[in-house]
Design a protein around this motif. Structure first.
Motif, short mmCIF file in Angstrom:
data_model
loop_
_atom_site.label_atom_id
_atom_site.label_comp_id
_atom_site.label_asym_id
_atom_site.label_seq_id
_atom_site.Cartn_x
_atom_site.Cartn_y
_atom_site.Cartn_z
N ALA A 189 -6.15 -2.33 3.13
CA ALA A 189 -7.50 -3.18 3.83
C ALA A 189 -7.17 -4.75 3.71
N LEU B 59 -5.17 1.98 -0.93
CA LEU B 59 -6.23 1.70 -0.08
C LEU B 59 -6.73 -0.04 0.22
N ALA C 221 1.02 -1.07 -0.03
CA ALA C 221 0.08 -0.12 -0.10
C ALA C 221 0.75 1.28 -0.08
#
Length: 191
Positions: A177, A173, A80
């Motif tokens: 996650a 994102l 990320a």
């Protein structure tokens, strides 16, 4: 099917604005022969991601489920962060490989450019996370093709209109996650 769809989506998003997508655009502008370029991307991606998938599968077997969960979770979170680092391409690579023809140039350049790249590292992590190696490699390869085939056919026009920072943010994102979800998983990884 989960491994296939997640692999496809993550790599397609992760490849947007990546150096190999920029390489696809460069080769398309230089050679103006999309079919051998697309074929070279496909063969290079299959070879590279199959090797990455085997490495990920080996890592999954070599480590215990708890250690593996932490490594994979942290890897996704690192991915990320890495997604937010812009890529640039080394123009010399395409120049020196041109003696191999369009297909050979693309094959060599893509295989080398993909070594240690975000999408290859993601393939290793996905193959460690999901036991279905074929689904992971097929998914990551499809993701690469979804991102690169339009780049070959539309070239620089796409790059000028797509806000890469937004695409990279969305991909970051999703990776974050997945990393948090993996770290918070109550049970062990599927295996």
């Amino acid at each position: 099917m989960e491994a296939f769809f997640i692999s496809t989506g993550l790599v397609a998003l992760g490849e947007m604005g990546d150096k190999t997508q920029l390489l696809a655009m460069l080769l398309a502008v230089r050679f103006r022969r999309p079919l051998p370029i697309v074929a070279g991307v496909l063969v290079a991606t299959l070879a590279n991601h199959a090797a990455a998938g085997f490495l990920g599968g080996w890592v999954a077997k070599a480590l215990g489920p708890d250690t593996l969960r932490w490594i994979i979770g942290c890897s996704f979170i690192a991915m990320a962060a890495w997604m937010m680092v812009p890529d640039r391409i080394d123009d010399d690579r395409a120049e020196t490989a041109s003696r191999f023809g369009v297909f050979g140039t693309t094959l060599v350049a893509f295989f080398l450019a993909e070594m240690g790249d975000k999408t290859q590292v993601a393939t290793v992590a996905l193959a460690a996370r999901y036991p279905d190696l074929l689904a992971v490699v097929a998914g990551t390869t499809l993701g690469m093709m979804l991102a690169n085939v339009p780049a070959v056919y539309l070239g620089e026009r796409v790059a000028a209109k797509v806000p890469m920072q937004l695409v990279h943010g969305i991909a970051a994102l999703i990776f974050a996650a997945l990393g948090v979800a993996t770290l918070l998983a109550a049970g062990s990884l599927p295996g």
